[in-house]
Design a protein around this motif. Sequence first.
Motif, PDB file in Angstrom:
ATOM      1  N   GLY A 188      -8.572   0.802   9.825  1.00 21.85           N
ATOM      2  CA  GLY A 188      -7.779  -0.241   9.160  1.00 21.85           C
ATOM      3  C   GLY A 188      -6.325   0.157   8.978  1.00 21.85           C
ATOM      4  O   GLY A 188      -5.861   0.305   7.857  1.00 21.85           O
ATOM      5  N   GLU A 231      -9.512  -1.507  14.190  1.00 21.47           N
ATOM      6  CA  GLU A 231      -8.901  -2.665  13.527  1.00 21.47           C
ATOM      7  C   GLU A 231      -9.559  -3.945  14.020  1.00 21.47           C
ATOM      8  O   GLU A 231      -9.758  -4.117  15.211  1.00 21.47           O
ATOM      9  CB  GLU A 231      -7.394  -2.682  13.845  1.00 21.47           C
ATOM     10  CG  GLU A 231      -6.628  -3.885  13.310  1.00 21.47           C
ATOM     11  CD  GLU A 231      -6.720  -4.000  11.792  1.00 21.47           C
ATOM     12  OE1 GLU A 231      -6.163  -3.136  11.105  1.00 21.47           O
ATOM     13  OE2 GLU A 231      -7.367  -4.946  11.300  1.00 21.47           O
ATOM     14  N   THR A 232      -9.856  -4.846  13.088  1.00 23.51           N
ATOM     15  CA  THR A 232     -10.474  -6.121  13.486  1.00 23.51           C
ATOM     16  C   THR A 232      -9.440  -7.227  13.673  1.00 23.51           C
ATOM     17  O   THR A 232      -9.672  -8.166  14.425  1.00 23.51           O
ATOM     18  CB  THR A 232     -11.480  -6.606  12.414  1.00 23.51           C
ATOM     19  OG1 THR A 232     -10.958  -6.302  11.127  1.00 23.51           O
ATOM     20  CG2 THR A 232     -12.827  -5.955  12.578  1.00 23.51           C
ATOM     21  N   GLY A 255      -3.503  -1.308   9.115  1.00 24.14           N
ATOM     22  CA  GLY A 255      -2.500  -2.220   8.547  1.00 24.14           C
ATOM     23  C   GLY A 255      -1.356  -2.462   9.510  1.00 24.14           C
ATOM     24  O   GLY A 255      -1.557  -2.899  10.639  1.00 24.14           O
ATOM     25  N   THR A 280       0.844  -1.200   0.000  1.00 28.57           N
ATOM     26  CA  THR A 280       0.000   0.000   0.000  1.00 28.57           C
ATOM     27  C   THR A 280       0.885   1.257   0.000  1.00 28.57           C
ATOM     28  O   THR A 280       2.080   1.174   0.275  1.00 28.57           O
ATOM     29  CB  THR A 280      -0.882   0.011   1.253  1.00 28.57           C
ATOM     30  OG1 THR A 280      -0.027  -0.070   2.394  1.00 28.57           O
ATOM     31  CG2 THR A 280      -1.851  -1.164   1.255  1.00 28.57           C
ATOM     32  N   ASN A 305      -6.947   4.850   4.624  1.00 22.29           N
ATOM     33  CA  ASN A 305      -6.238   4.520   3.387  1.00 22.29           C
ATOM     34  C   ASN A 305      -6.440   3.037   3.076  1.00 22.29           C
ATOM     35  O   ASN A 305      -6.117   2.180   3.911  1.00 22.29           O
ATOM     36  CB  ASN A 305      -4.738   4.810   3.535  1.00 22.29           C
ATOM     37  CG  ASN A 305      -4.013   4.629   2.214  1.00 22.29           C
ATOM     38  OD1 ASN A 305      -4.291   5.341   1.248  1.00 22.29           O
ATOM     39  ND2 ASN A 305      -3.130   3.647   2.133  1.00 22.29           N
ATOM     40  N   GLU A 306      -6.937   2.745   1.916  1.00 23.89           N
ATOM     41  CA  GLU A 306      -7.241   1.363   1.511  1.00 23.89           C
ATOM     42  C   GLU A 306      -8.036   0.618   2.583  1.00 23.89           C
ATOM     43  O   GLU A 306      -7.751  -0.531   2.886  1.00 23.89           O
ATOM     44  CB  GLU A 306      -5.959   0.598   1.152  1.00 23.89           C
ATOM     45  CG  GLU A 306      -5.394   1.058  -0.181  1.00 23.89           C
ATOM     46  CD  GLU A 306      -4.581  -0.011  -0.893  1.00 23.89           C
ATOM     47  OE1 GLU A 306      -4.992  -1.181  -0.856  1.00 23.89           O
ATOM     48  OE2 GLU A 306      -3.555   0.347  -1.473  1.00 23.89           O
TER      49      GLU A 306
HETATM   50  N1  SAH Z   1      -4.372   1.310   5.831  1.00 21.50           N
HETATM   51  C1  SAH Z   1      -3.381   0.274   5.713  1.00 21.50           C
HETATM   52  C2  SAH Z   1      -3.974  -1.123   5.526  1.00 21.50           C
HETATM   53  C3  SAH Z   1      -4.944  -1.344   4.412  1.00 21.50           C
HETATM   54  S1  SAH Z   1      -5.571  -3.010   4.334  1.00 21.50           S
HETATM   55  C4  SAH Z   1      -2.406   0.602   4.607  1.00 21.50           C
HETATM   56  O1  SAH Z   1      -2.687   1.506   3.839  1.00 21.50           O
HETATM   57  O2  SAH Z   1      -1.357  -0.025   4.547  1.00 21.50           O
HETATM   58  C5  SAH Z   1      -7.100  -2.939   5.172  1.00 21.50           C
HETATM   59  C6  SAH Z   1      -7.004  -2.774   6.675  1.00 21.50           C
HETATM   60  O3  SAH Z   1      -8.334  -2.704   7.173  1.00 21.50           O
HETATM   61  C7  SAH Z   1      -6.338  -3.899   7.433  1.00 21.50           C
HETATM   62  O4  SAH Z   1      -5.680  -3.345   8.547  1.00 21.50           O
HETATM   63  C8  SAH Z   1      -7.529  -4.750   7.859  1.00 21.50           C
HETATM   64  O5  SAH Z   1      -7.265  -5.624   8.910  1.00 21.50           O
HETATM   65  C9  SAH Z   1      -8.518  -3.667   8.216  1.00 21.50           C
HETATM   66  N2  SAH Z   1      -9.936  -4.044   8.176  1.00 21.50           N
HETATM   67  C10 SAH Z   1     -10.574  -4.753   7.218  1.00 21.50           C
HETATM   68  N3  SAH Z   1     -11.897  -4.826   7.489  1.00 21.50           N
HETATM   69  C11 SAH Z   1     -12.096  -4.127   8.622  1.00 21.50           C
HETATM   70  C12 SAH Z   1     -13.252  -3.808   9.401  1.00 21.50           C
HETATM   71  N4  SAH Z   1     -14.457  -4.240   9.066  1.00 21.50           N
HETATM   72  N5  SAH Z   1     -13.094  -3.063  10.514  1.00 21.50           N
HETATM   73  C13 SAH Z   1     -11.863  -2.607  10.869  1.00 21.50           C
HETATM   74  N6  SAH Z   1     -10.733  -2.868  10.160  1.00 21.50           N
HETATM   75  C14 SAH Z   1     -10.848  -3.628   9.078  1.00 21.50           C
END
Ligand code: SAH
Length: 371
Positions: free
Chosen positions: A87, A120-121, A89, A53, A159-160
Motif C-alpha cells: 500500500g 497496490e490495488t 500510497g 500520513t 506504513n498505514e
Molecule cells: N503507505 C502510504 C499509504 C497508506 S493508505 C502512506 O503511508 O502514505 C493505504 C494504502 O494501501 C493505499 O495505497 C491503498 O490503495 C492501499 N491498499 C488498501 N487496501 C489494499 C489491499 N487490499 N491491497 C493492496 N493495497 C491496498
Amino acid sequence: MPSHTELAQKLITHIHANGPLTIDDYMAQALGDVEHGYYMKQDPFGVAGDFITAPEVSQVFGEMLGLWAADFALRNQFEKLTLAELGPGRGTLMQDILRVLTKTHATQKLVQATQIHLVETSPILKQKQADTLAEYHSQITWHDTIASLPETPMIIFANEFFDALPIKQFVQTQKGLEERMIDVEQDKFIYCHAPTQAAENFANNAKPPTLAIGDIVEYSPASLSIMKDLSARIASRRGAMIVLDYGYLTPMAGDSFQALYRHEYVHPLNHIGDADLTAHVNFAALSQAAQLAGAKCVGPTTQARFLKNIGIEARFAQLLQSAPAQAQNLTAARQRLLAPELMGHLFKALAVYHTNSAAPAGFHENGQEEL
Ligand code: SAH
C-alpha cells in the motif's frame, strides 16, 4: 429520503437481495469496489485529501526507514537488497527510502539495480507511484496482491497499510457472541447482529476473556492472513518487515471502525465510497501470527520510541543546522511524528525477521518517551 452515493445504492440492492453485509464485506466494497470504491477513484492524501500520513509529513520519516533497512541488510551481510512495500500510497515513502540508500556510500552497491515490488490495488495510486518513482521505473514491479511477490529475501515496508484492511466485528449479546452486520431499514443503513460461523469460531478460539453485554471485539482475517504469509516467507528465506500503523498493543474490546471524510470523522455508514474507512490495528494479533508462522518479532513499541531509537532526533538537528530557513516546518514535522498526543504514541512499530538474523534496530527499551 436520504441522498445516497451510487455505491450506497448498489449496496442497498445487494442487501435487499442477499441479506445483511458483514463489516468486512462492507469495508472491502466501500474501499475496493472497482467502479466506486474509495481507493479506486481518488488520491486521498495530502492537504486537499482526507488524511496526511507520516511520509507526507516529512521526508525524514522515509529516510530513517531507509537507514533502518540498510542497517539490517549490512549487519546481516545481504549482498543485494530487494525492497517491497504494501500500500505505497503516493510512492513518497519509497522515494525517500531510495534517495537515502542511493546517496549513502555504504549502501550504494546494495541498491544498484535493486528490484522494487509495490503491492497496490488502486489504479489511480499505481499511476501516482509510477510518477513519483519515474527514475526507478525499470526496477519496479506492481502486484495486486502479495501472492505474486518473488521468492527472494526482501525488506518489506507497511506504513498505514493494515488499518485499511477489512475487519470483522463481534458483539457480546445475551445469547453469546454474534457478528455485527449492516442492514437497510427504510432506505437507511443500520447495524444489526446475528450468529455466524465466524462469530462461533472467534468465541471458541480468540475471544478476549471478559466481555460485557454490548462489548464489541474486532478481528481482521485479511490482516492476519497477509501477516502469516509474509512471515512464513521471511522464516524460510530471510529478510524483514516493518509495520507502522495506529493501533493497540494488547487485545481489548472496543469499536475502532472509523470513517474520515475531508479531514473530519463521519459516521462509517455515511458517504459510502467517498470516505476512508479504517480500523485500529491489533498489534498483538499481528505479532502472534508472525511467530506462529516461524518468524521472530521485535516490538511493538510506539512510533516515537522506534524513530528516536534509530536516530531521528539527530537527523532533525542536522537538518535544522543545514537549512535554518526550514526551522518552522522541521519543528512542526518533528512534533507531528513524535509528540505523544499526535502520532507518537497512537502509532506503533513492529518488525518481523528471520530467527537466525541479527535483530532489526529500533526496539530496545532505552530512551525517553516524552518530547
Ligand atoms: N503507505 C502510504 C499509504 C497508506 S493508505 C502512506 O503511508 O502514505 C493505504 C494504502 O494501501 C493505499 O495505497 C491503498 O490503495 C492501499 N491498499 C488498501 N487496501 C489494499 C489491499 N487490499 N491491497 C493492496 N493495497 C491496498
